[in-house]
Design an enzyme around this catalytic site. Structure first.
Site, PDB file in Angstrom:
ATOM      1  N   HIS A 232      -9.785  12.699   6.734  1.00 55.74           N
ATOM      2  CA  HIS A 232     -10.177  14.240   6.577  1.00 55.74           C
ATOM      3  C   HIS A 232      -9.564  14.866   6.205  1.00 55.74           C
ATOM      4  CE1 HIS A 232     -10.661  13.018  11.267  1.00 55.74           C
ATOM      5  NE2 HIS A 232      -9.406  11.746  10.716  1.00 55.74           N
TER       6      HIS A 232
ATOM      7  N   GLU B 244      -8.339  17.738  20.824  1.00 53.66           N
ATOM      8  CA  GLU B 244      -9.553  18.062  20.613  1.00 53.66           C
ATOM      9  C   GLU B 244     -10.852  17.421  21.055  1.00 53.66           C
ATOM     10  OE1 GLU B 244     -10.266  20.124  17.097  1.00 53.66           O
ATOM     11  OE2 GLU B 244      -8.913  21.420  17.717  1.00 53.66           O
TER      12      GLU B 244
ATOM     13  N   ARG C 267      -3.400  30.789   2.280  1.00 49.70           N
ATOM     14  CA  ARG C 267      -2.695  30.687   0.765  1.00 49.70           C
ATOM     15  C   ARG C 267      -4.462  30.290   0.465  1.00 49.70           C
ATOM     16  NH1 ARG C 267      -4.994  25.224   0.867  1.00 49.70           N
ATOM     17  NH2 ARG C 267      -4.204  23.817   2.607  1.00 49.70           N
TER      18      ARG C 267
ATOM     19  N   LYS D  13      -1.214  24.897  14.471  1.00 51.32           N
ATOM     20  CA  LYS D  13      -2.603  25.090  15.139  1.00 51.32           C
ATOM     21  C   LYS D  13      -2.869  24.950  16.605  1.00 51.32           C
ATOM     22  CE  LYS D  13      -3.739  21.102  12.109  1.00 51.32           C
ATOM     23  NZ  LYS D  13      -4.653  21.655  11.234  1.00 51.32           N
TER      24      LYS D  13
HETATM   25  P1  ADP Z   1      -7.377  22.557   0.842  1.00 50.37           P
HETATM   26  O1  ADP Z   1      -7.387  22.738   2.448  1.00 50.37           O
HETATM   27  O2  ADP Z   1      -6.896  24.000   0.094  1.00 50.37           O
HETATM   28  O3  ADP Z   1      -8.534  21.963   0.220  1.00 50.37           O
HETATM   29  P2  ADP Z   1      -6.764  20.232   1.675  1.00 50.37           P
HETATM   30  O4  ADP Z   1      -7.166  20.595   2.936  1.00 50.37           O
HETATM   31  O5  ADP Z   1      -7.206  19.107   1.232  1.00 50.37           O
HETATM   32  O6  ADP Z   1      -6.923  21.427   0.912  1.00 50.37           O
HETATM   33  O7  ADP Z   1      -5.138  19.748   2.139  1.00 50.37           O
HETATM   34  C1  ADP Z   1      -4.427  20.770   2.290  1.00 50.37           C
HETATM   35  C2  ADP Z   1      -2.689  21.165   1.812  1.00 50.37           C
HETATM   36  O8  ADP Z   1      -2.176  19.477   1.470  1.00 50.37           O
HETATM   37  C3  ADP Z   1      -3.036  21.255   0.256  1.00 50.37           C
HETATM   38  O9  ADP Z   1      -2.024  22.450   0.084  1.00 50.37           O
HETATM   39  C4  ADP Z   1      -2.832  20.345  -0.362  1.00 50.37           C
HETATM   40  O10 ADP Z   1      -1.564  20.350  -1.639  1.00 50.37           O
HETATM   41  C5  ADP Z   1      -1.906  19.245   0.550  1.00 50.37           C
HETATM   42  N1  ADP Z   1      -2.596  18.088  -0.165  1.00 50.37           N
HETATM   43  C6  ADP Z   1      -4.209  17.469   0.174  1.00 50.37           C
HETATM   44  N2  ADP Z   1      -3.767  15.911   0.398  1.00 50.37           N
HETATM   45  C7  ADP Z   1      -3.149  15.534   0.003  1.00 50.37           C
HETATM   46  C8  ADP Z   1      -1.831  13.765  -0.101  1.00 50.37           C
HETATM   47  N3  ADP Z   1      -2.751  12.839  -0.119  1.00 50.37           N
HETATM   48  N4  ADP Z   1      -0.958  14.111   0.008  1.00 50.37           N
HETATM   49  C9  ADP Z   1       0.196  15.827  -0.108  1.00 50.37           C
HETATM   50  N5  ADP Z   1      -0.736  16.467   0.374  1.00 50.37           N
HETATM   51  C10 ADP Z   1      -1.793  16.836   0.301  1.00 50.37           C
HETATM   52  P1  ADP Z   2      -6.206  19.449   8.447  1.00 49.29           P
HETATM   53  O1  ADP Z   2      -5.243  20.709   8.455  1.00 49.29           O
HETATM   54  O2  ADP Z   2      -4.889  18.375   7.783  1.00 49.29           O
HETATM   55  O3  ADP Z   2      -6.981  20.452   7.124  1.00 49.29           O
HETATM   56  P2  ADP Z   2      -8.082  20.321  10.098  1.00 49.29           P
HETATM   57  O4  ADP Z   2      -7.700  20.789  11.279  1.00 49.29           O
HETATM   58  O5  ADP Z   2      -8.335  20.856   8.795  1.00 49.29           O
HETATM   59  O6  ADP Z   2      -6.684  19.594   9.782  1.00 49.29           O
HETATM   60  O7  ADP Z   2      -8.850  19.124  10.263  1.00 49.29           O
HETATM   61  C1  ADP Z   2      -9.174  18.556   9.154  1.00 49.29           C
HETATM   62  C2  ADP Z   2     -10.425  17.551   9.100  1.00 49.29           C
HETATM   63  O8  ADP Z   2     -10.765  16.696   9.975  1.00 49.29           O
HETATM   64  C3  ADP Z   2     -11.609  18.609   9.587  1.00 49.29           C
HETATM   65  O9  ADP Z   2     -12.291  19.000   8.315  1.00 49.29           O
HETATM   66  C4  ADP Z   2     -13.090  17.715  10.422  1.00 49.29           C
HETATM   67  O10 ADP Z   2     -13.198  17.372   9.539  1.00 49.29           O
HETATM   68  C5  ADP Z   2     -12.262  16.625  10.544  1.00 49.29           C
HETATM   69  N1  ADP Z   2     -11.796  16.846  12.595  1.00 49.29           N
HETATM   70  C6  ADP Z   2     -11.132  18.382  12.802  1.00 49.29           C
HETATM   71  N2  ADP Z   2     -10.769  18.884  13.795  1.00 49.29           N
HETATM   72  C7  ADP Z   2     -12.065  17.891  14.554  1.00 49.29           C
HETATM   73  C8  ADP Z   2     -13.015  17.611  15.625  1.00 49.29           C
HETATM   74  N3  ADP Z   2     -12.494  18.495  16.468  1.00 49.29           N
HETATM   75  N4  ADP Z   2     -13.440  16.750  15.896  1.00 49.29           N
HETATM   76  C9  ADP Z   2     -14.243  16.640  14.411  1.00 49.29           C
HETATM   77  N5  ADP Z   2     -13.652  16.238  13.636  1.00 49.29           N
HETATM   78  C10 ADP Z   2     -12.906  17.275  13.346  1.00 49.29           C
HETATM   79 MG    MG Z   3      -8.223  21.993   7.359  1.00 51.70          MG
END
Ligand code: ADP
Ligand code: ADP
Ligand code: MG
Length: 635
Positions: free
Chosen positions: A235, A200, A297, A116
């Site tokens: 999240h 962040e 992906r 990230k």
């Molecule tokens: P996406 O961003 O594709 O909607 P998520 O952000 O929910 O998926 O999850 C990111 C990745 O982590 C996905 O590829 C999913 O397979 C995996 N993942 C989501 N939830 C879980 C969980 N509870 N345990 C393990 N892996 C998870």
């Molecule tokens: P992941 O790889 O686990 O999907 P993300 O960076 O996409 O991680 O963050 C997952 C979720 O966490 C976001 O969809 C949002 O709800 C919350 N989140 C992430 N960054 C922030 C932020 N700076 N402030 C508030 N919520 C956040």
């Molecule tokens: Mg994400």
């Protein structure tokens, strides 16, 4: 076009990919672990290869075994699905080095977006606005704490290698920073093998809005509009929709352009998602939307985009991987109507969302909506993988109609004995604030108590169950004579030859309820599905299952809260013990932390009392149902 494809995944996404491959005349090869020997994706594929024991790190995460399986079966290409190896650049490179086609972006694009912090640096260079914060290489706790002060509280600590909502801690008070950092690093080490974090600014009133992008090997990149995934728990996405509520054309154009710019900056090929976070304290505004991360992906929630654009994104992936140009140009893509997706999980919202594993003895998901699933009735939800049962996807001309259909579908889900979140999903969809599209990512946490309050059967259902019991009792007496009749009378605690209206005592999910037996005409109107197991019958209502019997059918096994025994809800490892024997505890106080299914689960005191016995030890492996502690209630 490809002729054969190995799918390096399991569950619903493997089944989803097989479906499109088959439509395109492509031969499919599945891979499977011990736990998945009889899984649906194995049954559906043309061929299947066993790749190892149940734990993912010994099977679905072992790249060499998967590549060997592809070579052995003559598969030309590998589709990684999502999760597992899908965002592993080294695996993508190994696939290419083996002379196979990788259904995904170039390893360099994955690498650029994989961490990230590096991704955000890249986006800053490309002129894409990113969430404010600290990305530095200095990872000393002192420096991180100082940077958090500079960013300004509340802050979010994020594992740079994180995903799936894990490896993130919100910190509101500088005094909590050090502890949160440790716990975040511990989770990051065990889930991602990398303890680096970034800091962040925690965005208040945040909405999660993401844009689907697609590139081909000829330099074209298009977007397929946005999705809103703000309804999250810890999240993790729970309900997703497309388009985003309240999005005007100018704001849409601005974020979709930023997404295409981001994809072009890493020469993106294939399906990808640019995730943004929006500060909506003053509505959705283009200058309050920042890049958060890119997922290189296919995304779990891709079906909602397919529904509003009429495109098959897996087909797009396979065409692009075969070297074709994108099936549509930007100006040919339009939004049509509204789509919504709910993630149906094998978990119990009433017990803090503990995963519920086991055999799906009874499973009914309404087929009026699009269902993406990797299981069927009689399949098993194992403790080894993500416990998703299905995604339910609805489409309507308007948000309102899509929402109503999805809520109806969630209410109609029947599953037993595995517990599901269907009733929780239905409650979310029925919530007046969600109805008007007014939710931020904190919505579920703010309403968690109401949303998770265990559902109660309606009066009509209790009536129906009481009548059923009476009906069974009288049938039995007719068939077997008065001896058994006496027995059933005693067992069910009521008499059939008494006056027509009377109270019966029913046991409902282990709790006793008194019900007045009513109109026996109901006997002839049996439209509900029920599952009988000895003296107990399961009834389904609004996404919940109620196990009902006569008041004595359950004996005294009324569950853990009643006798204070703290049982391990699933197999796992004890990672923290916060109490000692003899200690006084208050209701809700954390006793033991269990790590299972890659998550930490806190087990808390069910009532005020004393820790009478403590069996849990740090580092200990425990099986499901093991007694970890026993609490005696304060007199
Ligand atoms: P996406 O961003 O594709 O909607 P998520 O952000 O929910 O998926 O999850 C990111 C990745 O982590 C996905 O590829 C999913 O397979 C995996 N993942 C989501 N939830 C879980 C969980 N509870 N345990 C393990 N892996 C998870
Ligand atoms: P992941 O790889 O686990 O999907 P993300 O960076 O996409 O991680 O963050 C997952 C979720 O966490 C976001 O969809 C949002 O709800 C919350 N989140 C992430 N960054 C922030 C932020 N700076 N402030 C508030 N919520 C956040
Ligand atoms: Mg994400």
């Amino acid at each position: 076009m490809l002729k054969s494809l190995l799918i390096a995944n399991r569950g619903e996404i493997a089944c989803r990919i097989i479906r499109t491959a088959r439509k395109m005349g492509i031969r499919t090869v599945a891979v499977y672990s011990d736990a998945d020997t009889k899984a649906l994706h194995v049954r559906q594929a043309d061929e299947a290869v066993h790749i190892g024991p149940s734990p993912a790190r010994e099977s679905y995460l072992v790249g060499d075994k998967i590549i060997a399986a592809a070579l052995e079966t003559g598969a030309e290409a590998i589709h990684p699905g999502y999760g597992f190896l899908s965002e592993n650049a080294d695996f993508a490179q190994a696939v290419l080095d083996a002379g196979l086609i990788w259904v995904g972006p170039n390893p360099d694009s994955i690498r650029a977006m994989g961490l990230k912090d590096a991704a955000k640096e890249r986006m800053i260079a490309a002129g894409v606005p990113v969430t404010p914060g600290y990305l530095g290489a200095d990872q000393s706790p002192e420096r991180l704490a100082a940077e958090a002060d500079k960013v300004g509280y509340p802050v979010l600590i994020k594992a740079v290698a994180g995903g799936g909502g894990k490896g993130m801690r919100r910190v509101d008070d500088p005094a909590d920073f050090a502890d949160a950092l440790l716990s975040c690093q511990r989770e990051a080490a065990s889930s991602f093998g990398n303890t680096d974090v970034l800091i962040e600014k925690y965005i208040l009133s945040p909405r999660h809005i993401e844009v689907q992008v697609f590139g081909d090997r000829h330099g074209n990149v298009v977007h397929l509009f946005e999705r809103d995934c703000s309804l999250q728990r810890r999240h993790q996405k729970v309900i997703e929709e497309a388009p985003a509520p309240g999005m005007d054309e100018a704001t849409r154009a601005s974020i979709c352009d930023a997404a295409v710019k981001a994809a072009k900056a890493v020469d993106y090929v294939g399906a990808g998602t640019i995730e943004f976070i929006a500060d909506t304290s003053e509505g959705l505004r283009a200058d309050r939307i920042w890049f958060m991360e890119m997922n290189t992906r296919l995304q779990v929630e891709h079906p909602v985009t397919e529904e509003i654009t009429g495109q098959d994104l897996v087909e797009w992936q396979l065409r692009v991987a075969s070297g074709e140009v994108l099936p549509k140009r930007q100006e040919e893509l339009k939004i049509n109507g509204w789509a919504m997706e709910a993630r149906l999980y094998a978990e119990n919202p009433a017990t803090g969302f503990l995963p519920s594993t086991g055999r799906l003895d009874h499973l009914m998901i309404p087929s009026d909506e699009r269902i993406e699933t990797g299981v069927e009735e009689r399949d098993t939800i194992s403790p080894f993988y993500d416990p998703m049962i299905a995604k339910i996807v609805s489409w309507g001309d308007t948000r309102e109609t899509a929402l109503i259909d999805l809520e109806k579908a969630c209410r109609a889900v029947e599953c037993e004995p595995v517990k599901t979140n269907a009733w929780f999903l239905a409650r979310l969809l029925g919530h007046p604030e969600f109805r008007v599209g007014d939710v931020t990512t904190g919505f579920i946490a703010e309403h968690i108590d109401d949303l998770c309050e265990p559902p109660l059967p309606s009066g009509a259902l209790l009536q129906y169950a009481a009548d059923d019991l009476a009906f069974d009792a009288s049938n039995m007496s007719a068939a077997f004579g008065s001896a058994l009749f006496e027995l059933t009378q005693t067992r069910f605690g009521f008499r059939l030859n008494a006056p027509p209206r009377r109270d019966v005592r029913l046991s409902v999910n282990g709790h006793v309820s008194a019900v007045e037996v009513g109109d026996h005409a109901l006997w002839y109107d049996h439209t509900r599905t029920t599952v009988k197991d000895g003296p107990l019958t399961t009834y389904f209502e609004d996404g919940a299952a109620f196990v009902i019997g006569g008041d004595r059918a359950y004996g005294s096994a009324a569950g853990t809260a009643a006798d204070g025994a703290i049982l391990s809800p699933m197999p796992g490892r004890i990672i923290a013990v916060d109490v000692t024997e003899g200690e006084t505890v208050t209701k809700g106080q954390k006793l033991v932390t269990l790590e299972a299914m890659k998550m930490e689960h806190s087990l808390v005191a069910p009532f005020d009392g004393t820790v009478e016995t403590l069996a849990a030890v740090i580092g200990g492996q425990v099986s499901e149902g093991a007694v970890l502690a026993k609490i005696t209630a304060t007199a």
